[in-house]
Write an enzyme that holds these catalytic residues in place. Structure first.
Site, PDB file in Angstrom:
ATOM      1  N   LYS A  37     -10.971  61.224  46.279  1.00  0.00           N
ATOM      2  CA  LYS A  37      -9.968  60.158  46.173  1.00  0.00           C
ATOM      3  C   LYS A  37      -9.666  59.793  44.728  1.00  0.00           C
ATOM      4  O   LYS A  37      -8.497  59.667  44.340  1.00  0.00           O
ATOM      5  CB  LYS A  37     -10.452  58.894  46.909  1.00  0.00           C
ATOM      6  CG  LYS A  37     -10.661  59.055  48.383  1.00  0.00           C
ATOM      7  CD  LYS A  37     -11.013  57.739  49.046  1.00  0.00           C
ATOM      8  CE  LYS A  37     -12.317  57.121  48.607  1.00  0.00           C
ATOM      9  NZ  LYS A  37     -13.499  57.962  48.903  1.00  0.00           N
ATOM     10  N   ASN A  74      -9.636  51.257  44.489  1.00  0.00           N
ATOM     11  CA  ASN A  74     -11.080  51.399  44.627  1.00  0.00           C
ATOM     12  C   ASN A  74     -11.730  52.118  43.453  1.00  0.00           C
ATOM     13  O   ASN A  74     -12.915  51.963  43.202  1.00  0.00           O
ATOM     14  CB  ASN A  74     -11.378  52.158  45.931  1.00  0.00           C
ATOM     15  CG  ASN A  74     -12.845  52.194  46.269  1.00  0.00           C
ATOM     16  OD1 ASN A  74     -13.473  51.164  46.451  1.00  0.00           O
ATOM     17  ND2 ASN A  74     -13.402  53.396  46.356  1.00  0.00           N
ATOM     18  N   HIS A 114     -20.705  56.397  54.979  1.00  0.00           N
ATOM     19  CA  HIS A 114     -20.805  54.939  55.105  1.00  0.00           C
ATOM     20  C   HIS A 114     -21.195  54.506  56.523  1.00  0.00           C
ATOM     21  O   HIS A 114     -20.762  53.464  57.013  1.00  0.00           O
ATOM     22  CB  HIS A 114     -19.474  54.277  54.720  1.00  0.00           C
ATOM     23  CG  HIS A 114     -19.055  54.523  53.314  1.00  0.00           C
ATOM     24  ND1 HIS A 114     -19.866  54.235  52.229  1.00  0.00           N
ATOM     25  CD2 HIS A 114     -17.905  55.056  52.800  1.00  0.00           C
ATOM     26  CE1 HIS A 114     -19.244  54.562  51.118  1.00  0.00           C
ATOM     27  NE2 HIS A 114     -18.066  55.073  51.434  1.00  0.00           N
TER      28      HIS A 114
END
Length: 266
Positions: free
Chosen positions: A115, A138, A183
């Site tokens: 990302k 982020n 996660h």
């Protein structure tokens, strides 16, 4: 948009501080809370217009509040957020709030890996093309910080945590790079993690673009039924997308007579 009069910001690290400052600068009463004490946060004082409630995390923080903005690190099942939902108080992530306030198109990139690199490369390409570009999310600078830069276009890395509390987030271009289990200490299952990622595309319309890795079965599954125009990338050549052997579609973002943006295939 009409801003709420009183907002609770949960979590007072980088994202929480940026949200609190942006709202206070726009005349909103802000209560900023964090379960950690000031010493642990390195906080020595409150910005103008911000009420600091450090070392607290109970439902009493909701008194008089019209909106709650949790930082990405605040788990979805936090008692304060559960209490807000029971009371009918809206909960928005920072990217949801930023999107509603931004006046420019948003390119949002998510996925399990790659990302930050992809976000940086897209932002750099737009800058080299002469566009006044915000690059963040982020990977570093919170998206809400773009409000002070007045960019022509914003490019943001978006995590699954940030997507837990979105409603109207509608990137002009949303990109899902890949999906593998991650996660799972935060998300109850891989399916829940995938569903969080899919929220990036939930509010898109037919004139928007969903850019997806067609070689990743889970990524493809996540975008099933989206309303946006699908543009894929992968290892083979296709009629509409980007292939390892040839590029049949290139998306170009550019101003149209100063009144907005359009995306053209070329």
């Amino acid at each position: 948009m009409d801003l709420p009069r009183h907002v609770l910001v949960l979590g007072f690290r980088r994202t929480g501080q940026a949200v609190a400052a942006a709202l206070a600068a726009r005349g909103v009463r802000v209560r900023a809370a964090d379960a950690r004490p000031a010493a642990a946060l390195g906080v020595t004082g409150a910005p103008a217009g911000v009420e600091l409630r450090l070392g607290e995390d109970g439902p009493a923080l909701l008194a008089g509040v019209e909106l709650v903005v949790p930082s990405p690190g605040v788990p979805r099942d936090a008692p304060v957020l559960a209490a807000a939902e029971r009371r009918g108080i809206p909960v928005w992530s920072e990217i949801e709030l930023a999107f509603r306030l931004l006046a420019c198109p948003l390119v949002a990139i998510t996925g399990t890996n790659g990302k930050s690199t992809t976000t940086s490369l897209i932002g750099l390409a737009l800058e080299r093309a002469g566009r006044r570009t915000f690059i963040g999310g982020n990977l570093g600078t919170p998206l809400i910080s773009a409000l002070d830069q007045a960019p022509e276009i914003a490019v943001a890395e978006v995590s699954s945590f940030q997507l837990e509390w979105v409603e109207r987030l509608r990137p002009r271009v949303g990109c899902l790079l890949n999906l593998t289990p991650d996660h799972l200490d935060r998300h109850a299952s891989f399916a829940e993690y995938r569903e969080a990622k899919a929220r990036l595309f939930a509010a898109q319309e037919a004139e928007d673009f969903a850019v997806v890795n067609r070689d990743d079965a889970e990524a493809w599954r996540a975008v099933a039924g989206v309303r946006a125009r699908m543009v894929s990338f992968g290892t083979g050549a296709v009629a509409c997308g980007v292939g390892g052997e040839s590029c049949s579609t290139v998306m170009v973002v550019y101003p149209r007579n100063g009144d907005g943006y359009r995306i053209q295939d070329s």
